[in-house]
Design a protein around this motif. Structure first.
Motif, PDB file in Angstrom:
ATOM      1  N   MET A   1     -13.730  52.485  26.377  1.00 21.93           N
ATOM      2  CA  MET A   1     -14.922  52.489  27.248  1.00 21.93           C
ATOM      3  C   MET A   1     -15.441  53.818  27.606  1.00 21.93           C
ATOM      4  N   THR A   2     -16.879  53.886  27.294  1.00 25.62           N
ATOM      5  CA  THR A   2     -17.478  55.060  27.433  1.00 25.62           C
ATOM      6  C   THR A   2     -18.476  55.068  28.560  1.00 25.62           C
ATOM      7  N   LEU A   3     -18.546  55.949  29.457  1.00 26.04           N
ATOM      8  CA  LEU A   3     -19.456  55.946  30.707  1.00 26.04           C
ATOM      9  C   LEU A   3     -20.651  56.752  30.310  1.00 26.04           C
ATOM     10  N   PRO A   4     -21.829  56.225  30.515  1.00 27.61           N
ATOM     11  CA  PRO A   4     -22.935  57.172  30.436  1.00 27.61           C
ATOM     12  C   PRO A   4     -23.034  57.921  31.697  1.00 27.61           C
ATOM     13  N   TYR A   5     -23.875  59.050  31.431  1.00 28.18           N
ATOM     14  CA  TYR A   5     -23.936  59.901  32.577  1.00 28.18           C
ATOM     15  C   TYR A   5     -25.259  59.917  33.077  1.00 28.18           C
ATOM     16  N   PRO A   6     -25.621  59.324  34.352  1.00 28.72           N
ATOM     17  CA  PRO A   6     -26.939  59.295  34.902  1.00 28.72           C
ATOM     18  C   PRO A   6     -27.491  60.698  35.355  1.00 28.72           C
ATOM     19  N   THR A   7     -28.650  60.771  35.639  1.00 26.26           N
ATOM     20  CA  THR A   7     -29.147  61.901  36.512  1.00 26.26           C
ATOM     21  C   THR A   7     -28.692  62.019  37.834  1.00 26.26           C
ATOM     22  N   LEU A   8     -28.470  63.451  38.052  1.00 25.88           N
ATOM     23  CA  LEU A   8     -27.888  63.803  39.266  1.00 25.88           C
ATOM     24  C   LEU A   8     -28.543  63.317  40.465  1.00 25.88           C
ATOM     25  N   ALA A   9     -27.951  62.907  41.733  1.00 24.59           N
ATOM     26  CA  ALA A   9     -28.229  62.475  42.928  1.00 24.59           C
ATOM     27  C   ALA A   9     -27.555  63.607  43.821  1.00 24.59           C
ATOM     28  N   ILE A 252     -14.700  70.801  46.665  1.00 19.91           N
ATOM     29  CA  ILE A 252     -15.471  69.556  46.594  1.00 19.91           C
ATOM     30  C   ILE A 252     -15.541  69.153  44.989  1.00 19.91           C
ATOM     31  N   LEU A 253     -15.486  67.978  44.784  1.00 19.91           N
ATOM     32  CA  LEU A 253     -15.907  67.337  43.368  1.00 19.91           C
ATOM     33  C   LEU A 253     -17.211  66.798  43.449  1.00 19.91           C
ATOM     34  N   SER A 254     -17.968  66.904  42.642  1.00 21.31           N
ATOM     35  CA  SER A 254     -19.304  66.499  42.280  1.00 21.31           C
ATOM     36  C   SER A 254     -19.437  65.961  40.692  1.00 21.31           C
ATOM     37  N   LEU A 255     -19.721  64.505  40.650  1.00 22.15           N
ATOM     38  CA  LEU A 255     -19.699  63.784  39.562  1.00 22.15           C
ATOM     39  C   LEU A 255     -20.923  63.179  39.507  1.00 22.15           C
ATOM     40  N   SER A 256     -22.137  63.474  38.508  1.00 23.88           N
ATOM     41  CA  SER A 256     -23.224  62.774  38.473  1.00 23.88           C
ATOM     42  C   SER A 256     -23.219  61.924  37.189  1.00 23.88           C
ATOM     43  N   PHE A 282     -12.962  66.747  48.879  1.00 24.25           N
ATOM     44  CA  PHE A 282     -14.112  65.870  49.153  1.00 24.25           C
ATOM     45  C   PHE A 282     -14.832  65.601  47.743  1.00 24.25           C
ATOM     46  N   VAL A 283     -15.240  64.281  47.701  1.00 21.33           N
ATOM     47  CA  VAL A 283     -15.382  63.777  46.505  1.00 21.33           C
ATOM     48  C   VAL A 283     -16.986  63.265  46.491  1.00 21.33           C
ATOM     49  N   SER A 284     -17.936  63.886  45.861  1.00 21.55           N
ATOM     50  CA  SER A 284     -19.417  63.346  45.896  1.00 21.55           C
ATOM     51  C   SER A 284     -19.812  62.889  44.602  1.00 21.55           C
ATOM     52  N   CYS A 285     -20.382  61.429  44.443  1.00 12.88           N
ATOM     53  CA  CYS A 285     -20.809  60.898  43.020  1.00 12.88           C
ATOM     54  C   CYS A 285     -22.165  60.398  43.322  1.00 12.88           C
ATOM     55  N   SER A 286     -22.902  60.184  42.107  1.00 10.53           N
ATOM     56  CA  SER A 286     -24.253  59.745  42.256  1.00 10.53           C
ATOM     57  C   SER A 286     -24.072  58.058  42.094  1.00 10.53           C
ATOM     58  N   ALA A 301     -16.917  53.312  45.501  1.00  5.71           N
ATOM     59  CA  ALA A 301     -15.624  53.290  46.186  1.00  5.71           C
ATOM     60  C   ALA A 301     -15.795  53.726  47.694  1.00  5.71           C
ATOM     61  N   PRO A 302     -15.273  53.040  48.722  1.00  9.25           N
ATOM     62  CA  PRO A 302     -15.394  53.712  50.226  1.00  9.25           C
ATOM     63  C   PRO A 302     -14.963  54.959  50.416  1.00  9.25           C
ATOM     64  N   TRP A 303     -14.003  55.558  49.316  1.00  8.01           N
ATOM     65  CA  TRP A 303     -13.551  56.954  49.759  1.00  8.01           C
ATOM     66  C   TRP A 303     -14.350  58.158  48.818  1.00  8.01           C
ATOM     67  N   ILE A 304     -15.452  57.726  48.465  1.00  9.41           N
ATOM     68  CA  ILE A 304     -16.544  58.479  47.696  1.00  9.41           C
ATOM     69  C   ILE A 304     -17.696  58.415  48.480  1.00  9.41           C
ATOM     70  N   LEU A 305     -18.310  59.717  48.423  1.00  9.81           N
ATOM     71  CA  LEU A 305     -19.666  59.764  49.279  1.00  9.81           C
ATOM     72  C   LEU A 305     -20.765  59.448  48.019  1.00  9.81           C
ATOM     73  N   THR A 306     -21.120  58.516  48.189  1.00  7.64           N
ATOM     74  CA  THR A 306     -22.267  58.147  46.910  1.00  7.64           C
ATOM     75  C   THR A 306     -23.613  58.369  47.293  1.00  7.64           C
ATOM     76  N   VAL A 307     -24.346  59.211  46.655  1.00  4.94           N
ATOM     77  CA  VAL A 307     -25.710  59.550  46.892  1.00  4.94           C
ATOM     78  C   VAL A 307     -26.611  59.123  46.017  1.00  4.94           C
ATOM     79  N   GLY A 308     -27.795  58.648  46.445  1.00  8.82           N
ATOM     80  CA  GLY A 308     -29.065  58.116  45.639  1.00  8.82           C
ATOM     81  C   GLY A 308     -29.832  59.218  45.635  1.00  8.82           C
ATOM     82  N   ALA A 309     -30.786  59.113  44.595  1.00 10.30           N
ATOM     83  CA  ALA A 309     -31.652  60.163  44.320  1.00 10.30           C
ATOM     84  C   ALA A 309     -32.871  60.008  45.430  1.00 10.30           C
ATOM     85  N   ASN A 310     -33.924  60.843  45.729  1.00 10.01           N
ATOM     86  CA  ASN A 310     -34.852  60.909  46.596  1.00 10.01           C
ATOM     87  C   ASN A 310     -36.088  61.414  45.872  1.00 10.01           C
ATOM     88  N   THR A 311     -37.342  61.283  46.617  1.00  7.78           N
ATOM     89  CA  THR A 311     -38.612  61.840  46.146  1.00  7.78           C
ATOM     90  C   THR A 311     -38.914  63.202  46.810  1.00  7.78           C
TER      91      THR A 311
END
Length: 348
Positions: A1-9, A252-256, A282-286, A301-311
């Motif tokens: 399985m290949t996971l596409p990478y979306p734009t950073l949040a 800190i780990l940042s995965l977009s 600390f793990v932050s993901c888009s 996943a509840p142990w990840i800080l999941t962050v959405g994009a903004n204007t």
């Protein structure tokens, strides 16, 4: 399985996980009569017009002895002890309200004024590669990485690339001499800049929106782990990148990057992040780029800080004029400079 990478949040909580709630409470007359000792009018706080208000949730320690030991004045004092020393000045009251009943926490004003901007923190970015020659990756005035750093820079073959970009490793090997972690896609350079790029004056897009650009933690150190290419990100590369980053000593780990929602036991990012947080990282993901429907969220996943994009708070306006003469108002970073209306894009 290949996971596409979306734009950073964007990312990034270094000390508290904050619910950001800008308020205009000082505009209401009800607040002018407030007498509670735990509340200070925003007009009494220096530079209040330039500061945001935050609701900070904390876990109150278990009472020892007297069950009321953290009530009232003691509770307010304990909240205040959590603030950085730089905020505790004689003329600035940062805590403007202490919650006592409905939740554990307080309202703070301008908590990040005087922040150290990520100094001493190592942020690991898992993405495509990086182009290390941008001025935002300059190490001018930056200290050496913390002694705990055990990583490697494949650009130099040494422990660090420089004091800003302290690590760069490639886990997507190819057969066409693309082994060095230079970014041939651009996404990894973009996400690294957003997380921890150094201030760059005169930044602009084709001459528009000129100003100073900066990442969220410009004084933090960066470690880059290439786990993606133009075609996506493999599960095996993501997991080996996470494993290496933990071993190298990142904070800190940042995965977009990510894919469709999946059970946690079958989600490599969720599994790797769970192992990382057990090591105190600390793990932050888009949140991904899918439409806002049920099930479109990624990295939930509840142990990840999941962050959405903004204007952003500004627009670069343009008019698109079609061949049939119709005109549509929109936005475009490309602003024509010759012939007719400078903000008209023509399609013939």
């Amino acid at each position: 399985m290949t996971l596409p990478y979306p734009t950073l949040a964007l990312l990034l909580a270094l000390i508290f996980v904050l619910s950001v709630c800008p308020t205009s409470a000082h505009k209401y007359q009800d607040f002018t009569s407030a007498k509670d000792r735990h509340y200070k009018l925003t007009e009494e706080v220096e530079d209040q017009s330039n500061l945001l208000t935050y609701i900070v949730h904390v876990r109150k320690p278990q009472p020892q002895g007297d069950a009321n030991s953290l009530h009232s004045e003691n509770l307010h004092g304990w909240y205040h002890s959590l603030l950085p020393a730089s905020t505790k000045t004689e003329n600035q009251q940062c805590i403007i309200f202490s919650y006592k009943n409905i939740l554990n926490g307080f309202v703070g004003l301008g908590l990040w004024k005087g922040s150290n901007l990520g100094e001493g923190i190592i942020i690991g970015i898992l993405d495509t590669r990086i182009y290390p020659f941008y001025p935002s990756f300059s190490d001018e005035g930056m200290p050496s990485p913390p002694p705990k750093w055990k990583g490697h820079c494949e650009f130099t073959g040494r422990r660090t690339c420089n004091n800003k970009l302290i690590g760069a490793r490639n886990f997507v090997k190819t057969t066409n001499n693309q082994s060095l972690p230079f970014d041939d896609v651009g996404h990894g350079t973009h996400t690294a800049n957003t997380a921890a790029g150094r201030p760059v004056q005169g930044a602009n897009v084709y001459g528009n929106a000129k100003g100073t650009s900066s990442g969220m933690a410009p004084d933090a150190h960066l470690a880059i782990y290439k786990v993606c290419n133009l075609y996506g990100c493999s599960e095996s590369a993501i997991l080996v990148g996470l494993d290496a980053a933990v071993d190298d000593g990142v904070d800190i780990l940042s995965l977009s990057l990510g894919g469709p929602s999946a059970p946690f036991f079958d989600d490599p990012i969720a599994l790797g992040a769970f192992g990382a947080i057990q090591k105190g990282i600390f793990v932050s993901c888009s949140a991904a780029n899918a439409d806002p429907f049920y099930g479109s969220l990624s990295n939930e996943a509840p142990w990840i800080l999941t962050v959405g994009a903004n204007t952003i708070d500004r627009k670069i306006m343009a008019i698109a004029k079609l061949g049939n003469g119709r005109e549509y108002i929109g936005e475009s970073a490309f602003q024509p400079k010759s012939g007719g209306d400078e903000t008209t894009l023509r399609d013939y």
